[in-house]
Write a protein that holds these residues in place. Structure first.
Motif, PDB file in Angstrom:
ATOM      1  N   MET A 131      -1.733  -0.153  -8.172  1.00 27.83           N
ATOM      2  CA  MET A 131      -0.907   1.384  -9.479  1.00 27.83           C
ATOM      3  C   MET A 131       0.225   1.307  -8.068  1.00 27.83           C
ATOM      4  N   THR A 132       1.544   1.054  -8.836  1.00 29.34           N
ATOM      5  CA  THR A 132       2.393   1.460  -7.987  1.00 29.34           C
ATOM      6  C   THR A 132       3.235   2.720  -7.639  1.00 29.34           C
ATOM      7  N   LEU A 133       3.323   3.136  -6.639  1.00 31.32           N
ATOM      8  CA  LEU A 133       3.898   4.413  -6.696  1.00 31.32           C
ATOM      9  C   LEU A 133       5.581   4.437  -5.534  1.00 31.32           C
ATOM     10  N   ARG A 134       5.987   5.188  -6.281  1.00 28.72           N
ATOM     11  CA  ARG A 134       7.603   5.558  -6.707  1.00 28.72           C
ATOM     12  C   ARG A 134       8.842   6.093  -5.778  1.00 28.72           C
ATOM     13  N   ILE A 135       9.202   5.296  -5.046  1.00 31.35           N
ATOM     14  CA  ILE A 135       9.594   6.256  -3.657  1.00 31.35           C
ATOM     15  C   ILE A 135      10.761   6.960  -4.226  1.00 31.35           C
ATOM     16  N   ASN A 136      11.968   6.811  -5.095  1.00 31.10           N
ATOM     17  CA  ASN A 136      12.996   7.215  -5.547  1.00 31.10           C
ATOM     18  C   ASN A 136      13.369   6.324  -7.192  1.00 31.10           C
ATOM     19  N   HIS A 137      14.730   6.442  -8.139  1.00 33.30           N
ATOM     20  CA  HIS A 137      14.848   5.704  -8.958  1.00 33.30           C
ATOM     21  C   HIS A 137      14.934   3.780  -8.801  1.00 33.30           C
ATOM     22  N   ARG A 138      15.259   3.592  -7.411  1.00 34.96           N
ATOM     23  CA  ARG A 138      15.105   2.115  -6.719  1.00 34.96           C
ATOM     24  C   ARG A 138      14.228   1.567  -5.704  1.00 34.96           C
ATOM     25  N   TYR A 139      14.159   2.294  -5.614  1.00 39.48           N
ATOM     26  CA  TYR A 139      12.804   1.667  -5.164  1.00 39.48           C
ATOM     27  C   TYR A 139      10.430   2.188  -4.664  1.00 39.48           C
ATOM     28  N   ALA A 140       9.995   1.398  -5.123  1.00 41.31           N
ATOM     29  CA  ALA A 140       8.996   1.516  -5.139  1.00 41.31           C
ATOM     30  C   ALA A 140       7.786   0.553  -3.889  1.00 41.31           C
ATOM     31  N   ILE A 141       6.371   0.987  -4.210  1.00 43.80           N
ATOM     32  CA  ILE A 141       5.960   0.399  -3.277  1.00 43.80           C
ATOM     33  C   ILE A 141       4.477   0.565  -3.913  1.00 43.80           C
ATOM     34  N   GLU A 142       3.728  -0.925  -2.773  1.00 40.91           N
ATOM     35  CA  GLU A 142       2.430  -0.532  -4.204  1.00 40.91           C
ATOM     36  C   GLU A 142       0.950  -0.480  -3.301  1.00 40.91           C
ATOM     37  N   GLU A 143       0.107   0.195  -3.995  1.00 42.19           N
ATOM     38  CA  GLU A 143      -0.343   0.850  -3.352  1.00 42.19           C
ATOM     39  C   GLU A 143      -1.480   0.170  -2.875  1.00 42.19           C
ATOM     40  N   ALA A 144      -1.971  -1.550  -3.055  1.00 46.69           N
ATOM     41  CA  ALA A 144      -2.738  -2.463  -1.977  1.00 46.69           C
ATOM     42  C   ALA A 144      -1.954  -2.632  -0.423  1.00 46.69           C
ATOM     43  N   GLU A 145      -0.680  -2.167  -0.325  1.00 49.84           N
ATOM     44  CA  GLU A 145       0.092  -1.928   0.724  1.00 49.84           C
ATOM     45  C   GLU A 145      -0.288  -0.651   1.867  1.00 49.84           C
ATOM     46  N   LEU A 146      -0.912   0.239   0.887  1.00 43.04           N
ATOM     47  CA  LEU A 146      -1.310   1.135   2.066  1.00 43.04           C
ATOM     48  C   LEU A 146      -2.944   0.975   2.809  1.00 43.04           C
ATOM     49  N   ASP A 147      -2.989   1.443   3.921  1.00 43.31           N
ATOM     50  CA  ASP A 147      -4.468   1.293   4.230  1.00 43.31           C
ATOM     51  C   ASP A 147      -5.142   2.847   3.937  1.00 43.31           C
ATOM     52  N   LEU A 148      -5.889   3.215   3.495  1.00 41.62           N
ATOM     53  CA  LEU A 148      -6.459   4.435   3.557  1.00 41.62           C
ATOM     54  C   LEU A 148      -8.161   4.318   4.343  1.00 41.62           C
ATOM     55  N   SER A 149      -8.672   5.443   5.439  1.00 38.78           N
ATOM     56  CA  SER A 149      -9.337   5.346   6.279  1.00 38.78           C
ATOM     57  C   SER A 149      -9.997   6.719   6.318  1.00 38.78           C
ATOM     58  N   TYR A 150     -10.968   7.330   5.986  1.00 39.33           N
ATOM     59  CA  TYR A 150     -11.261   8.812   6.327  1.00 39.33           C
ATOM     60  C   TYR A 150     -12.543   8.826   7.330  1.00 39.33           C
ATOM     61  N   LEU A 199       4.332   9.968   2.449  1.00 36.81           N
ATOM     62  CA  LEU A 199       5.090   8.556   3.289  1.00 36.81           C
ATOM     63  C   LEU A 199       5.814   8.430   1.966  1.00 36.81           C
ATOM     64  N   LEU A 200       5.648   8.985   1.211  1.00 37.20           N
ATOM     65  CA  LEU A 200       6.560   9.001   0.011  1.00 37.20           C
ATOM     66  C   LEU A 200       7.767   9.469   0.933  1.00 37.20           C
ATOM     67  N   ALA A 201       7.607  11.021   1.319  1.00 37.10           N
ATOM     68  CA  ALA A 201       8.793  11.695   1.437  1.00 37.10           C
ATOM     69  C   ALA A 201       9.712  11.027   2.651  1.00 37.10           C
ATOM     70  N   ILE A 202       9.054  10.061   3.430  1.00 41.93           N
ATOM     71  CA  ILE A 202       9.038   9.304   4.712  1.00 41.93           C
ATOM     72  C   ILE A 202      10.230   8.541   4.307  1.00 41.93           C
ATOM     73  N   LEU A 203       9.593   7.845   3.607  1.00 44.74           N
ATOM     74  CA  LEU A 203      10.522   6.678   2.388  1.00 44.74           C
ATOM     75  C   LEU A 203      11.671   6.733   2.307  1.00 44.74           C
ATOM     76  N   ALA A 204      11.641   8.145   0.863  1.00 44.86           N
ATOM     77  CA  ALA A 204      12.678   8.187   0.209  1.00 44.86           C
ATOM     78  C   ALA A 204      13.842   9.094   1.328  1.00 44.86           C
TER      79      ALA A 204
END
Length: 140
Positions: free
Chosen positions: A1-20, A93-98
């Motif tokens: 899944m693609t996560l939109r940062i803004n109209h120009r940039y996006a990152i893939e959810e696969a780039e995130l490493d989530l643990s609990y 994370l998206l707020a930092i990257l935006a």
């Protein structure tokens, strides 16, 4: 899944490493049993989705959340569920990257016009005469 940062940039959810991990704070008896806090890791330097200029601007914005290896580590434990904490970590994370994606406006030095200089000098002279009229009144 693609996560939109803004109209120009996006990152893939696969780039995130989530643990609990075990959360602190509210949760009652569940706080000791269920790992509800989400810890997100994003390899800023290794991300193929972002250009170098955005990565460079993200470094000071991430601050202490950035490791020496260039990995942004965010821990979200404001909520009682894994899903809510996961969303919170991704949004942060998206707020930092935006913020990093916004190009800073370059200030161009300008000079005041001749008329503006004349108005300034005239205003200073006028103010000086007002101030010169103040003070003790001499009796002759």
């Amino acid at each position: 899944m693609t996560l939109r940062i803004n109209h120009r940039y996006a990152i893939e959810e696969a780039e995130l490493d989530l643990s609990y991990i075990a959360a602190r704070g509210p949760g009652g008896q569940n706080v000791n049993k269920v790992a509800t806090a989400a810890q997100l890791r994003f390899d800023l330097f290794g991300s193929p989705s972002l250009p170098d200029e955005v990565k460079a601007r993200a470094i000071p914005i991430a601050g202490s959340r950035l490791t020496q290896d260039g990995i942004i580590v965010l821990t979200a434990d404001r909520f009682r569920t894994q899903l809510a904490n996961r969303r919170d970590a991704i949004e942060r994370l998206l707020a930092i990257l935006a913020e990093a994606a916004v190009r800073p406006t370059i200030r161009r030095a300008t000079k005041p016009s001749k008329a503006a200089k004349a108005r300034r000098v005239e205003a200073k002279a006028k103010r000086g005469t007002i101030k010169a009229g103040r003070g003790r009144v001499r009796e002759d």
